[in-house]
Scaffold this active site. Structure first.
Site, PDB file in Angstrom:
ATOM      1  N   THR A   1      38.340  34.217  42.654  1.00 24.01           N
ATOM      2  CA  THR A   1      39.519  34.097  43.516  1.00 24.01           C
ATOM      3  C   THR A   1      40.497  33.013  43.048  1.00 24.01           C
ATOM      4  O   THR A   1      41.716  33.260  43.047  1.00 24.01           O
ATOM      5  CB  THR A   1      39.092  33.868  44.978  1.00 24.01           C
TER       6      THR A   1
ATOM      7  N   GLU B   1      50.565  33.106  41.573  1.00 22.16           N
ATOM      8  CA  GLU B   1      51.566  32.031  41.523  1.00 22.16           C
ATOM      9  C   GLU B   1      52.392  32.120  40.243  1.00 22.16           C
ATOM     10  O   GLU B   1      53.612  31.920  40.271  1.00 22.16           O
ATOM     11  CB  GLU B   1      50.898  30.661  41.610  1.00 22.16           C
TER      12      GLU B   1
ATOM     13  N   HIS C   1      41.612  38.430  49.313  1.00 20.95           N
ATOM     14  CA  HIS C   1      40.989  38.999  48.118  1.00 20.95           C
ATOM     15  C   HIS C   1      40.161  40.174  48.629  1.00 20.95           C
ATOM     16  O   HIS C   1      39.102  39.984  49.213  1.00 20.95           O
ATOM     17  CB  HIS C   1      40.131  37.941  47.423  1.00 20.95           C
TER      18      HIS C   1
END
Length: 133
Positions: free
Chosen positions: A36, A44, A70
């Site tokens: 994750t 990002e 996720h």
């Protein structure tokens, strides 16, 4: 900023799940899958790339908020596409819808905010903190 980011601006980041970005606790029972934190990093990166053309040479964008689900595991060797799309602009703060897909399905979705900053001013702020240690 050279120009104000516009709603709909977007970018993608591509990655392959490998030993450098998979979970560290894989073993004979737990499959090696995309971790994750690496997924979030690439979401990002996509957001940063989406607004990079709008920034002056002395500007960068920094992440200030992220909320990501996720949703599904992605095994080692799989290709992942992370996408970020501008959905709101409020001065120096830009909000993105982010999502990621592997070759089979949607694996993540969420929101991300970035703030456009002046690099020199930011560096001075960091330096002041370093002297207070």
């Amino acid at each position: 900023m050279k120009s104000i980011p516009r709603t709909g601006m977007s970018a993608e980041e591509h990655l392959i799940v490998d030993a450098g970005n998979r979970i560290r606790f894989a073993d004979e029972r737990m499959p090696a899958i995309l971790a994750t934190p690496w997924l979030v990093a690439h979401l990002e990166y996509a957001a940063r790339a989406a607004i990079a053309p709008c920034l002056e040479d002395n500007e960068r964008s920094v992440g200030t908020f992220i909320e990501v689900e996720h949703l599904a595991p992605t095994p080692e060797g799989s290709a992942v596409v992370c996408r970020a799309r501008v959905i709101h602009v409020d001065g120096a703060v830009v909000t993105f819808q982010v999502e990621a897909h592997d070759e089979v399905e949607l694996i993540a979705r969420g929101l991300h905010r970035r703030r456009v900053i002046d690099v020199d001013r930011f560096a001075r702020r960091v330096a002041r903190k370093q002297t207070k240690k």
